[in-house]
Design an enzyme around this catalytic site. Structure first.
Site, PDB file in Angstrom:
ATOM      1  N   THR A 110       7.214   0.027   2.286  1.00  0.00           N
ATOM      2  CA  THR A 110       6.162   1.058   2.403  1.00  0.00           C
ATOM      3  C   THR A 110       6.766   2.465   2.364  1.00  0.00           C
ATOM      4  O   THR A 110       6.138   3.384   1.859  1.00  0.00           O
ATOM      5  CB  THR A 110       5.345   0.896   3.702  1.00  0.00           C
ATOM      6  OG1 THR A 110       6.246   0.860   4.809  1.00  0.00           O
ATOM      7  CG2 THR A 110       4.502  -0.371   3.656  1.00  0.00           C
TER       8      THR A 110
ATOM      9  N   CYS B 266       0.141 -21.933 -26.158  1.00  0.00           N
ATOM     10  CA  CYS B 266      -1.028 -22.802 -25.868  1.00  0.00           C
ATOM     11  C   CYS B 266      -2.301 -22.019 -25.583  1.00  0.00           C
ATOM     12  O   CYS B 266      -3.319 -22.585 -25.182  1.00  0.00           O
ATOM     13  CB  CYS B 266      -0.724 -23.702 -24.666  1.00  0.00           C
ATOM     14  SG  CYS B 266      -0.755 -22.792 -23.109  1.00  0.00           S
TER      15      CYS B 266
ATOM     16  N   HIS C 140       8.782 -15.385  -2.407  1.00  0.00           N
ATOM     17  CA  HIS C 140       7.452 -15.333  -3.035  1.00  0.00           C
ATOM     18  C   HIS C 140       7.539 -14.931  -4.493  1.00  0.00           C
ATOM     19  O   HIS C 140       6.562 -14.477  -5.073  1.00  0.00           O
ATOM     20  CB  HIS C 140       6.534 -14.385  -2.247  1.00  0.00           C
ATOM     21  CG  HIS C 140       6.186 -14.939  -0.913  1.00  0.00           C
ATOM     22  ND1 HIS C 140       5.717 -14.182   0.123  1.00  0.00           N
ATOM     23  CD2 HIS C 140       6.249 -16.213  -0.432  1.00  0.00           C
ATOM     24  CE1 HIS C 140       5.497 -14.954   1.179  1.00  0.00           C
ATOM     25  NE2 HIS C 140       5.828 -16.193   0.862  1.00  0.00           N
TER      26      HIS C 140
ATOM     27  N   ARG D 118      -1.363  -5.963   5.326  1.00  0.00           N
ATOM     28  CA  ARG D 118      -2.261  -6.118   6.476  1.00  0.00           C
ATOM     29  C   ARG D 118      -2.269  -4.913   7.417  1.00  0.00           C
ATOM     30  O   ARG D 118      -2.908  -4.961   8.445  1.00  0.00           O
ATOM     31  CB  ARG D 118      -1.880  -7.412   7.232  1.00  0.00           C
ATOM     32  CG  ARG D 118      -2.099  -8.645   6.359  1.00  0.00           C
ATOM     33  CD  ARG D 118      -1.553  -9.935   6.941  1.00  0.00           C
ATOM     34  NE  ARG D 118      -1.799 -11.036   5.994  1.00  0.00           N
ATOM     35  CZ  ARG D 118      -0.991 -11.312   4.968  1.00  0.00           C
ATOM     36  NH1 ARG D 118       0.120 -10.598   4.761  1.00  0.00           N
ATOM     37  NH2 ARG D 118      -1.256 -12.284   4.109  1.00  0.00           N
TER      38      ARG D 118
ATOM     39  N   SER E 190       4.426  -9.029   9.060  1.00  0.00           N
ATOM     40  CA  SER E 190       3.500  -9.380  10.152  1.00  0.00           C
ATOM     41  C   SER E 190       3.705 -10.823  10.596  1.00  0.00           C
ATOM     42  O   SER E 190       3.121 -11.271  11.570  1.00  0.00           O
ATOM     43  CB  SER E 190       2.051  -9.213   9.662  1.00  0.00           C
ATOM     44  OG  SER E 190       1.839 -10.099   8.561  1.00  0.00           O
TER      45      SER E 190
ATOM     46  N   ALA F 225       6.703  -6.846   3.414  1.00  0.00           N
ATOM     47  CA  ALA F 225       6.186  -5.670   2.709  1.00  0.00           C
ATOM     48  C   ALA F 225       6.456  -4.361   3.446  1.00  0.00           C
ATOM     49  O   ALA F 225       6.532  -3.293   2.837  1.00  0.00           O
ATOM     50  CB  ALA F 225       4.687  -5.844   2.477  1.00  0.00           C
TER      51      ALA F 225
HETATM   52  P1  NAD Z   1      -2.074 -21.820   3.418  1.00  0.00           P
HETATM   53  O1  NAD Z   1      -2.639 -22.818   4.363  1.00  0.00           O
HETATM   54  O2  NAD Z   1      -2.831 -21.423   2.221  1.00  0.00           O
HETATM   55  O3  NAD Z   1      -0.627 -22.236   2.904  1.00  0.00           O
HETATM   56  C1  NAD Z   1       0.069 -23.155   3.661  1.00  0.00           C
HETATM   57  C2  NAD Z   1       0.744 -23.985   2.606  1.00  0.00           C
HETATM   58  O4  NAD Z   1       1.985 -23.453   2.284  1.00  0.00           O
HETATM   59  C3  NAD Z   1       1.080 -25.376   3.112  1.00  0.00           C
HETATM   60  O5  NAD Z   1      -0.027 -26.219   3.072  1.00  0.00           O
HETATM   61  C4  NAD Z   1       2.146 -25.777   2.121  1.00  0.00           C
HETATM   62  O6  NAD Z   1       1.634 -26.649   1.155  1.00  0.00           O
HETATM   63  C5  NAD Z   1       2.489 -24.453   1.416  1.00  0.00           C
HETATM   64  N1  NAD Z   1       3.875 -24.302   1.152  1.00  0.00           N
HETATM   65  C6  NAD Z   1       4.288 -23.504   0.174  1.00  0.00           C
HETATM   66  N2  NAD Z   1       5.576 -23.619   0.020  1.00  0.00           N
HETATM   67  C7  NAD Z   1       6.023 -24.473   0.979  1.00  0.00           C
HETATM   68  C8  NAD Z   1       7.312 -24.985   1.324  1.00  0.00           C
HETATM   69  N3  NAD Z   1       8.381 -24.636   0.622  1.00  0.00           N
HETATM   70  N4  NAD Z   1       7.411 -25.850   2.356  1.00  0.00           N
HETATM   71  C9  NAD Z   1       6.310 -26.191   3.032  1.00  0.00           C
HETATM   72  N5  NAD Z   1       5.069 -25.768   2.741  1.00  0.00           N
HETATM   73  C10 NAD Z   1       4.953 -24.914   1.705  1.00  0.00           C
HETATM   74  O7  NAD Z   1      -1.682 -20.582   4.302  1.00  0.00           O
HETATM   75  P2  NAD Z   1      -1.800 -19.070   3.877  1.00  0.00           P
HETATM   76  O8  NAD Z   1      -1.088 -18.299   4.940  1.00  0.00           O
HETATM   77  O9  NAD Z   1      -3.184 -18.732   3.546  1.00  0.00           O
HETATM   78  O10 NAD Z   1      -0.987 -18.902   2.559  1.00  0.00           O
HETATM   79  C11 NAD Z   1       0.335 -19.243   2.597  1.00  0.00           C
HETATM   80  C12 NAD Z   1       0.542 -19.779   1.220  1.00  0.00           C
HETATM   81  O11 NAD Z   1       0.433 -18.635   0.370  1.00  0.00           O
HETATM   82  C13 NAD Z   1       1.838 -20.403   0.999  1.00  0.00           C
HETATM   83  O12 NAD Z   1       1.647 -21.419   0.064  1.00  0.00           O
HETATM   84  C14 NAD Z   1       2.636 -19.308   0.360  1.00  0.00           C
HETATM   85  O13 NAD Z   1       3.593 -19.829  -0.513  1.00  0.00           O
HETATM   86  C15 NAD Z   1       1.606 -18.552  -0.419  1.00  0.00           C
HETATM   87  N6  NAD Z   1       1.863 -17.114  -0.535  1.00  0.00           N
HETATM   88  C16 NAD Z   1       1.140 -16.363  -1.425  1.00  0.00           C
HETATM   89  C17 NAD Z   1       1.385 -15.031  -1.510  1.00  0.00           C
HETATM   90  C18 NAD Z   1       0.642 -14.097  -2.418  1.00  0.00           C
HETATM   91  O14 NAD Z   1       0.926 -12.918  -2.514  1.00  0.00           O
HETATM   92  N7  NAD Z   1      -0.325 -14.550  -3.078  1.00  0.00           N
HETATM   93  C19 NAD Z   1       2.353 -14.464  -0.783  1.00  0.00           C
HETATM   94  C20 NAD Z   1       2.990 -15.233   0.119  1.00  0.00           C
HETATM   95  C21 NAD Z   1       2.749 -16.553   0.248  1.00  0.00           C
HETATM   96  N1  APR Z   2       8.643  -0.070   8.858  1.00  0.00           N
HETATM   97  C1  APR Z   2       8.495  -1.178   9.642  1.00  0.00           C
HETATM   98  N2  APR Z   2       7.394  -1.964   9.621  1.00  0.00           N
HETATM   99  C2  APR Z   2       6.418  -1.610   8.759  1.00  0.00           C
HETATM  100  C3  APR Z   2       6.501  -0.481   7.918  1.00  0.00           C
HETATM  101  C4  APR Z   2       7.673   0.304   8.001  1.00  0.00           C
HETATM  102  N3  APR Z   2       7.842   1.408   7.252  1.00  0.00           N
HETATM  103  N4  APR Z   2       5.359  -0.412   7.187  1.00  0.00           N
HETATM  104  C5  APR Z   2       4.600  -1.462   7.561  1.00  0.00           C
HETATM  105  N5  APR Z   2       5.233  -2.167   8.515  1.00  0.00           N
HETATM  106  C6  APR Z   2       4.814  -3.416   9.151  1.00  0.00           C
HETATM  107  C7  APR Z   2       3.328  -3.526   9.367  1.00  0.00           C
HETATM  108  O1  APR Z   2       2.997  -3.033  10.640  1.00  0.00           O
HETATM  109  C8  APR Z   2       3.114  -5.040   9.263  1.00  0.00           C
HETATM  110  O2  APR Z   2       3.268  -5.657  10.531  1.00  0.00           O
HETATM  111  O3  APR Z   2       5.166  -4.450   8.254  1.00  0.00           O
HETATM  112  C9  APR Z   2       4.256  -5.520   8.371  1.00  0.00           C
HETATM  113  C10 APR Z   2       3.790  -5.913   6.969  1.00  0.00           C
HETATM  114  O4  APR Z   2       3.011  -7.079   7.117  1.00  0.00           O
HETATM  115  P1  APR Z   2       2.102  -7.570   5.897  1.00  0.00           P
HETATM  116  O5  APR Z   2       1.367  -6.422   5.341  1.00  0.00           O
HETATM  117  O6  APR Z   2       1.343  -8.765   6.397  1.00  0.00           O
HETATM  118  O7  APR Z   2       3.153  -8.004   4.784  1.00  0.00           O
HETATM  119  P2  APR Z   2       4.008  -9.356   4.794  1.00  0.00           P
HETATM  120  O8  APR Z   2       4.274  -9.836   6.168  1.00  0.00           O
HETATM  121  O9  APR Z   2       5.151  -9.133   3.900  1.00  0.00           O
HETATM  122  O10 APR Z   2       2.990 -10.395   4.084  1.00  0.00           O
HETATM  123  C11 APR Z   2       3.507 -11.702   3.801  1.00  0.00           C
HETATM  124  O11 APR Z   2       1.498 -12.154   2.540  1.00  0.00           O
HETATM  125  O12 APR Z   2      -0.194 -11.725   1.026  1.00  0.00           O
HETATM  126  C12 APR Z   2       1.098 -12.123   1.179  1.00  0.00           C
HETATM  127  O13 APR Z   2       2.271 -11.572  -0.785  1.00  0.00           O
HETATM  128  C13 APR Z   2       2.057 -11.174   0.509  1.00  0.00           C
HETATM  129  O14 APR Z   2       4.379 -11.772   0.673  1.00  0.00           O
HETATM  130  C14 APR Z   2       3.290 -11.231   1.375  1.00  0.00           C
HETATM  131  C15 APR Z   2       2.913 -12.137   2.507  1.00  0.00           C
END
Ligand code: NAD
Ligand code: APR
Length: 240
Positions: free
Chosen positions: A27, A147, A118, A35, A186, A23
């Site tokens: 920004t 549905c 994602h 985060r 992050s 992300a």
């Molecule tokens: P979590 O414990 O909820 O997720 C970990 C899970 O990721 C594992 O248990 C596994 O089942 C799953 N997973 C998904 N795709 C996988 C793959 N291709 N291979 C192996 N494992 C896989 O941890 P968390 O950090 O709370 O969340 C990470 C989860 O959130 C992941 O499932 C990820 O796909 C999903 N996610 C959601 C968003 C969002 O914006 N809602 C963004 C990024 C990731």
């Molecule tokens: N340049 C470089 N780094 C930046 C900038 C910038 N302009 N702006 C923010 N950052 C850094 C922040 O300091 C942070 O460490 O980018 C990082 C963004 O981290 P997150 O906000 O955690 O986003 P991301 O790592 O993509 O999150 C992973 O979590 O909730 C899910 O769907 C969400 O796909 C996302 C996943």
């Protein structure tokens, strides 16, 4: 030699460079990350909007959160950093991008070799039967025409599996890369946060805030994605 020059050298000599973005890559286009101090998860509880339970048991809040993000993205566009990565792909400097972002900015900037780990916020489906749906139907909070199930964007919700093809592509490309550049993430979220460690190549971390776990990177460029990419691109162009 400073770190920028080091990465410039690695970019030139690399046979296969893969970029992993989060992300923080968007920004500087006006899209909050998750985060950081002003990130989505500092204002909204992700459990209430970004999980399957949120969708199934609190659809109005889920719908409001993703509708708001869609409306915001309609006013935002890729920045120069996205365009530089697209140019590097065209010039044969960059092999592939794996992104956690759902905003489509890499494609909009002209990159073609992109894996969206994602999903995408621009396409929609019924959560129950999987039938595809339009943005208009989702925004109008309509039910599935087939549905009557809830409509949702094709983003990966917490706990859901990643799109298998995108995941396998990213994994194999990163494993075989000789340079992996991680930008604006992050590295908090599993399983994407495991990818950088899967490469035998050099690992570069470009981020505004350098997290503690960044110690396994070969080079760290602390700074903003767009600004750092502009500097790297200038070095690439001058020492051609
Ligand atoms: P979590 O414990 O909820 O997720 C970990 C899970 O990721 C594992 O248990 C596994 O089942 C799953 N997973 C998904 N795709 C996988 C793959 N291709 N291979 C192996 N494992 C896989 O941890 P968390 O950090 O709370 O969340 C990470 C989860 O959130 C992941 O499932 C990820 O796909 C999903 N996610 C959601 C968003 C969002 O914006 N809602 C963004 C990024 C990731
Ligand atoms: N340049 C470089 N780094 C930046 C900038 C910038 N302009 N702006 C923010 N950052 C850094 C922040 O300091 C942070 O460490 O980018 C990082 C963004 O981290 P997150 O906000 O955690 O986003 P991301 O790592 O993509 O999150 C992973 O979590 O909730 C899910 O769907 C969400 O796909 C996302 C996943």
């Amino acid at each position: 030699m400073n770190n920028l020059q080091k990465v410039d050298d690695w970019l030139r000599s690399s046979k296969k460079t893969v970029v992993l973005t989060g992300a923080g890559m968007s920004t500087e286009s006006g899209v909050p990350d998750f985060r950081s101090a002003s990130g989505w998860w500092t204002k909204t509880d992700l459990q209430k909007v970004a999980t399957v339970d949120a969708l199934e048991f609190n659809y109005p809040l889920f719908h409001e959160f993703y509708s708001m993000r869609i409306r915001l993205l309609e006013k935002c566009a890729p920045h120069e950093g996205h365009h530089i990565l697209a140019k590097w792909e065209k010039d044969g400097i960059l092999h592939r991008i794996a992104t956690q972002n759902v905003d489509g900015f890499h494609f909009q900037a002209g990159s073609k070799c992109v894996d969206e780990l994602h999903g995408s916020i621009y396409t929609f489906r019924c959560h129950s039967c999987g039938q595809s749906a339009s943005k208009e139907s989702f925004l109008a909070k309509e039910r599935c025409g087939h549905c009557q199930g809830y409509l949702r964007p094709n983003v990966v919700l917490f706990g859901e599996m990643l799109p298998e093809k995108a995941w396998q592509n990213a994994l194999s490309n990163i494993q075989s890369a000789d340079l992996v550049i991680v930008i604006g993430t992050s590295l908090e979220v599993y399983p994407v946060n495991q990818l950088p460690m899967m490469t035998k190549g050099k690992k570069v971390y470009i981020n505004k805030e350098i997290a503690s776990h960044a110690s396994y990177f070969d080079c760290i460029l602390e700074g903003k994605a767009k600004e750092v990419l502009i500097k790297l691109d200038e070095l690439l162009s001058t020492n051609k």
